[in-house]
Design an enzyme around this catalytic site. Structure first.
Site, mmCIF file in Angstrom:
data_model
loop_
_atom_site.group_PDB
_atom_site.id
_atom_site.type_symbol
_atom_site.label_atom_id
_atom_site.label_comp_id
_atom_site.label_asym_id
_atom_site.label_seq_id
_atom_site.Cartn_x
_atom_site.Cartn_y
_atom_site.Cartn_z
ATOM 1 N N ASP A 1 40.976 50.884 37.834
ATOM 2 C CA ASP A 1 39.799 50.504 38.602
ATOM 3 C C ASP A 1 38.875 49.638 37.740
ATOM 4 O O ASP A 1 38.916 49.680 36.506
ATOM 5 C CB ASP A 1 39.042 51.749 39.068
ATOM 6 C CG ASP A 1 39.857 52.579 40.043
ATOM 7 O OD1 ASP A 1 40.697 51.992 40.754
ATOM 8 O OD2 ASP A 1 39.656 53.809 40.090
ATOM 9 N N LYS A 2 38.017 48.888 38.391
ATOM 10 C CA LYS A 2 37.128 47.943 37.713
ATOM 11 C C LYS A 2 36.410 48.571 36.516
ATOM 12 O O LYS A 2 36.372 47.997 35.430
ATOM 13 C CB LYS A 2 36.106 47.398 38.716
ATOM 14 C CG LYS A 2 35.042 46.497 38.098
ATOM 15 C CD LYS A 2 34.028 46.046 39.135
ATOM 16 C CE LYS A 2 32.924 45.219 38.495
ATOM 17 N NZ LYS A 2 31.907 44.784 39.480
#
Length: 323
Positions: A139-140
């Site tokens: 995830d980011k």
């Protein structure tokens, strides 16, 4: 950029009667079955010199099969000079320590500045590999280790290893609440039925399994080591929320931050200032797709999680009766 592929082999006795696509997948394991089927349908596969464009055709012992194909550019994103923390690199794979805030794939609102853009600049030939060689994602705002394939052959092997659960991925996380002992969450995950940007545990979702063990206990939080058996979107974040122990700082699943009662002002400032999920991919182990050597890497815990951990320790020491 293109790359010419020229392959040749002979059908064995044990392969007699098999489908062409199945046989080619056995003869040329460096390429995925999907890609082989595309080559067959495109007329790039020849049996004894004749074009064979039907994947289901049966093969016979002694037949000579050849493939003459061209690998076309797979990735359309633009190359960008973005710094990468490279842990390991050779002609086949690349292992990076992803920083917080770096999106893996371009998408809505993130057409540039992604890991894919950075990979295309660092290794231009990777444009021939689907998804610029990205095998799995983070995830980011999750930090840590990712492996990237630099060739189609390496990607095929790594994807197969990932599906066979032969790649070990360990994470470190800080969650709310005190967990007494380790365990396993074996719950299916899919899109949330009403919140389309969220994932959730749903009865008809995709199988997902997360193992966790306690690394350190604080008075109102726990530091965990986790290992994935699958790789669903937001898997650790969803599974921990499902058992009532959301990740500290998780902007999607944790809700408003709630520091423990009686916390000192400096702890409060550190805790409330942690604006991402406290999750780091700390260890990666796999068999090298070319040499088959077992390789393992570890990425140091990022500074913001180290600072948070120290603050939690001090908070626990300052409140021994509560703990």
């Amino acid at each position: 950029m293109t790359q010419e592929i020229n392959l040749k082999s002979e059908i064995t006795a044990t392969q007699t009667g098999q489908r062409l696509d199945q046989t080619l997948a056995e003869l040329f394991p460096d390429y995925s079955r999907t890609r082989i089927k595309e080559w067959i349908l495109a007329g790039s596969v020849f049996i004894d010199g004749e074009v064979s464009d039907k994947p289901r055709i049966k093969v016979l012992e002694g037949q000579v099969v050849t493939i003459g194909a061209t690998l076309e550019e797979e990735t359309k994103a633009e190359a960008e000079a973005i710094d990468l923390d490279i842990i390991y690199e050779d002609d086949h794979i690349l292992v990076i320590n992803k920083q917080a805030g770096l999106v893996v794939h371009p998408g809505a609102g993130n057409q540039s500045g992604t890991l894919m853009n950075a990979l295309l600049h660092h290794c231009p030939g990777i444009e021939l590999v689907p998804r610029a060689g990205i095998v799995h994602r983070l995830d980011k705002d999750t930090t840590g280790l990712m492996v990237v394939a630099k060739t189609v052959e390496a990607q095929t092997h790594l994807v197969s290893a990932l599906q066979a659960r032969d790649i070990t991925r360990e994470y470190e996380a800080i969650v709310t609440g005190t967990i007494i002992a380790g365990g396993t969450v074996d719950e299916p995950i899919d899109r949330h039925p009403t919140k389309r940007t969220h994932m959730a545990v749903v009865y008809n979702g995709k199988p997902a399994m997360t193992h966790y063990r306690v690394a350190e206990k604080f008075r109102a939080h726990t530091r965990l080591r986790l290992r994935l058996e699958s790789g669903r979107t937001h898997q650790i974040r969803v599974h921990m929320a499902h058992i009532g122990h959301v990740l500290v700082g998780d902007p999607v699943y944790a809700g408003r931050p709630r520091p423990p009662k009686g916390a000192a002002p400096d702890f409060f400032e550190t805790y409330m200032g942690f604006k991402r999920q406290a999750l780091h991919a700390v260890r990666l182990e796999l068999a090298h797709p070319f040499t088959c050597e077992i390789m393992s890497w570890q990425a140091p815990i990022p500074d913001d999680m180290v600072k948070l951990t120290k603050a939690l320790r001090k908070d626990t020491e300052d409140n021994p009766t509560v703990y």
